[in-house]
Design an enzyme around this catalytic site. Structure first.
Site, PDB file in Angstrom:
ATOM      1  N   LYS A  91      13.262   0.521   4.175  1.00 55.96           N
ATOM      2  CA  LYS A  91      14.066   0.601   5.402  1.00 55.96           C
ATOM      3  C   LYS A  91      15.543   0.388   5.077  1.00 55.96           C
ATOM      4  CE  LYS A  91      14.512  -1.774   9.848  1.00 55.96           C
ATOM      5  NZ  LYS A  91      13.940  -2.769  10.752  1.00 55.96           N
TER       6      LYS A  91
ATOM      7  N   GLU B 218      13.067  -5.243  -5.556  1.00 56.93           N
ATOM      8  CA  GLU B 218      11.830  -4.787  -6.205  1.00 56.93           C
ATOM      9  C   GLU B 218      11.711  -3.264  -6.136  1.00 56.93           C
ATOM     10  OE1 GLU B 218      12.106  -7.196  -3.991  1.00 56.93           O
ATOM     11  OE2 GLU B 218      10.666  -8.815  -4.331  1.00 56.93           O
TER      12      GLU B 218
ATOM     13  N   GLY C  94       9.932  -3.886   9.850  1.00 62.50           N
ATOM     14  CA  GLY C  94       9.225  -3.489   8.633  1.00 62.50           C
ATOM     15  C   GLY C  94       7.711  -3.582   8.783  1.00 62.50           C
ATOM     16  N   ARG C  95       7.227  -4.716   9.262  1.00 57.71           N
ATOM     17  CA  ARG C  95       5.765  -4.910   9.347  1.00 57.71           C
ATOM     18  C   ARG C  95       5.151  -4.165  10.531  1.00 57.71           C
ATOM     19  NH1 ARG C  95       8.789  -9.234  10.008  1.00 57.71           N
ATOM     20  NH2 ARG C  95       8.772 -10.410  11.966  1.00 57.71           N
TER      21      ARG C  95
ATOM     22  N   GLU D  45       4.362 -13.446   9.083  1.00 52.84           N
ATOM     23  CA  GLU D  45       5.800 -13.203   9.044  1.00 52.84           C
ATOM     24  C   GLU D  45       6.360 -13.148  10.473  1.00 52.84           C
ATOM     25  OE1 GLU D  45       8.199 -11.008   5.668  1.00 52.84           O
ATOM     26  OE2 GLU D  45       7.526  -9.550   7.129  1.00 52.84           O
TER      27      GLU D  45
ATOM     28  N   HIS E 202     -20.754 -15.049  -0.288  1.00 48.83           N
ATOM     29  CA  HIS E 202     -21.163 -15.656  -1.555  1.00 48.83           C
ATOM     30  C   HIS E 202     -20.023 -16.460  -2.156  1.00 48.83           C
ATOM     31  CE1 HIS E 202     -24.924 -13.347  -1.606  1.00 48.83           C
ATOM     32  NE2 HIS E 202     -24.196 -12.526  -0.864  1.00 48.83           N
TER      33      HIS E 202
ATOM     34  N   LYS F   9      15.278 -14.914  -1.782  1.00 52.27           N
ATOM     35  CA  LYS F   9      15.905 -13.690  -2.305  1.00 52.27           C
ATOM     36  C   LYS F   9      17.281 -14.000  -2.876  1.00 52.27           C
ATOM     37  CE  LYS F   9      14.144 -10.051   0.765  1.00 52.27           C
ATOM     38  NZ  LYS F   9      14.554  -9.043   1.730  1.00 52.27           N
TER      39      LYS F   9
END
Ligand code: G6Q
Length: 536
Positions: A202, A208, A263-264, A349, A380, A500
């Protein structure tokens, strides 16, 4: 403040007399039907939650006290409800019909959305048909989405979920981590001539993503021997045209979105291009229809039958009044293996906040810790704690009547396990029942299950694009409802900033010299240790 209202206090007082599921079901044969809802084929059975009619009334009163109706209208209308960033929150506009109109800040956002969807569809079709070729004239067989967080988790989750619908000749890989291994893994066996990189960011400033995109470009240019290859092998999904151009991607090959898409909340915007290439524009449109089905339900259904609202309110009851700190999402579908991770970001978030909209500190808990894994695997592993641990964990089970990949006998076993877990959690096994089986007295307490452990069952015919859209929108709106009750901003994420900023400073120190004296002793020592080991 919501926690000083009589509605909140009435609910808090109720925490001393939690309904017993065993009694509730035996006294009331209508219960299962009354607390089960159907939204265009998505069945939501909330009857195994620790609720009764009176409690539901109190929860609705709490929603009224928090102004849920008005807050919901403000979101759909495009008010700037993300106050700390002064932005509208309009992911619901991403799935409005072409014929709709929604003018926000002087702009018809629905028209903008459909312009981008058309651009995406045209490009996706060209890649799928082989009309879009790489630098050497070869068709694209591998798509690599480079993005992180909201620019990765959604399309990655959905690509896995909709595997049954994907183009047989195109594989999609997702690279998010700045750990170079991730890019390396995505490129194993890749033919550069047949590889398309989608750089999804965005802001187009994320460390990254830019690091991975630069390395991917270097790999491609070296293999194909020309910078000109970049134009045929890189496209961008972004709101930052300048950044895209500076990276060297032609803005003709950029698919845009807007600051009102968080973003999410962006997987159904241009950020979904990799998914659209995989499943095709028609399936993508079906997914948007599913989102819209849930949007319309959330916008119009009265709170008592409004699934996102009710699940949100029940979650508040668990988190604040009963003090349950976590919430598990357990899909009985291997295809939804990344769904819990997706929801972790969506929920944590959004609602992992400790100040209200006005900056004052909340006086109660907010977002729960969300976690989960597909069943039956989890059975399990960690289900022991859910059944017999000291802290109840509210659970969402997700299951489908038909698998997307039929393997004789497997599906009945899968679904039997899912239903059995929900039943066992709710009703447990009493000491008398254990004794009646002849279990020695020394083992009776070990083999007793307390029960009264709440769960919700989400059930549909099959995991289609439509149902996936419904599921995602259901959780988006549930998160919104909880944010409104708590009076927090579910749409910013200042909490990710500090790390960051510090990382940027430390990178320079790792590369160029001694640690800054301003660090604490532990951080300085780690920096020195790292530098020493790297120099060997
Ligand atoms: C989501 C967050 C965050 C964001 C990533 C990637 O709501 O803001 O997860 O999506 O940090 O950001 P870019 O898309 O700008 O690279």
């Amino acid at each position: 403040m919501i926690d000083s209202t009589p509605e909140w206090q009435r609910l808090t007082a109720r925490a001393t007399s939690v309904p017993s599921l065993r009694e509730a079901f035996s006294d009331d044969h209508e219960r299962a039907g009354r607390f089960t809802w159907d939204v265009d084929g998505l069945i939501v059975d909330a009857s195994k939650n620790l609720i009764d009619d009176d409690l539901v009334e109190d929860l609705i009163a709490l929603a009224d006290a928090a102004g849920l109706d008005e807050a919901r209208a403000a979101m759909f209308r495009g008010d700037h409800i993300n106050v700390t960033e002064d932005r509208a929150v309009l992911h619901t506009a991403l799935r409005r019909r072409r014929s709709d109109r929604l003018v926000v800040d002087g702009q018809d956002v629905v028209a903008d959305v459909h312009d981008v969807l058309d651009h995406m569809a045209d490009f996706a079709e060209r890649v799928r048909s082989g009309a879009w070729v790489g630098h050497t004239g070869a068709r694209i067989r591998r798509v690599v989405n480079i993005g992180i967080g909201g620019s990765d988790l959604g399309p990655f989750m959905a690509y896995r979920a909709l595997m049954a619908f994907r183009h047989p000749e195109i594989d999609v890989h997702f690279v998010s981590n700045v750990d170079g291994t991730h890019l390396h893994q995505a490129l194993v066996g890749a033919d550069p001539a047949e590889t398309l990189f989608i750089v999804a960011s965005k802001t187009f400033t994320t460390l990254e993503t830019l690091a991975n995109a630069r390395s991917a470009r270097a790999w491609l240019v070296e293999a194909l021997g020309s910078d000109e290859a970049v134009a045929r092998h890189f496209v961008a999904l972004s709101t930052n045209a300048e950044g895209v151009a500076a990276f060297g991607i032609d803005t003709e090959n950029m698919f845009g979105f807007w600051d009102w898409v968080g973003g999410r909340y962006s997987m159904d915007s241009a950020i979904g291009l990799s998914l659209m290439i995989a499943v095709g524009p028609d399936r993508f449109a079906e997914m948007l229809d599913g989102f819209r089905s849930m949007d319309q339900h959330f916008e119009s259904a009265p709170i008592a039958e409004n699934v996102p609202a009710m699940l949100g309110l029940i979650g508040v009851w668990y988190r604040n009044m009963l003090g349950y700190p976590t919430h598990a999402v357990l899909p009985y579908s291997q295809l939804l293996d990344r769904f819990p991770a997706y929801l972790q970001q969506l929920d944590m978030e959004s609602n992992g906040k400790q100040v209200r909209l006005d900056g004052s500190t909340v006086g109660h808990d907010t977002g729960p810790i969300v976690w989960g894994e597909p069943g039956t695997n989890g059975q399990h592993a960690f289900y022991q704690l859910i059944h017999q641990g000291t802290t109840p964990v509210p659970v969402d089970f997700i299951a489908f009547a038909h698998p997307d990949f039929e393997t004789p006998d497997h599906h009945d076993a899968l679904i039997a396990n899912c239903f059995a877990q929900a039943e066992a959690l709710a009703f447990g096994k009493s000491a008398e029942a254990v004794r009646a089986e002849g279990v020695p007295e020394s083992l009776v307490s070990h083999k007793t299950f307390p029960g009264n452990r709440p769960s919700t069952m989400l059930f549909a015919e099959r995991l289609t694009p439509f149902v996936l859209g419904q599921l995602i929108a259901l959780y988006e709106h549930k998160v919104f409802v909880q944010g409104v009750i708590w009076g927090i901003n579910s749409f910013d994420q200042w909490g990710v900033e500090l790390g960051k900023v510090l990382a940027k400073a430390i990178i320079t120190e790792l590369e160029d010299g001694a640690a800054d004296a301003a660090h604490d002793a532990s951080t300085s020592a780690m920096i020195e240790r790292y530098r020493t080991m790297r120099s060997r």
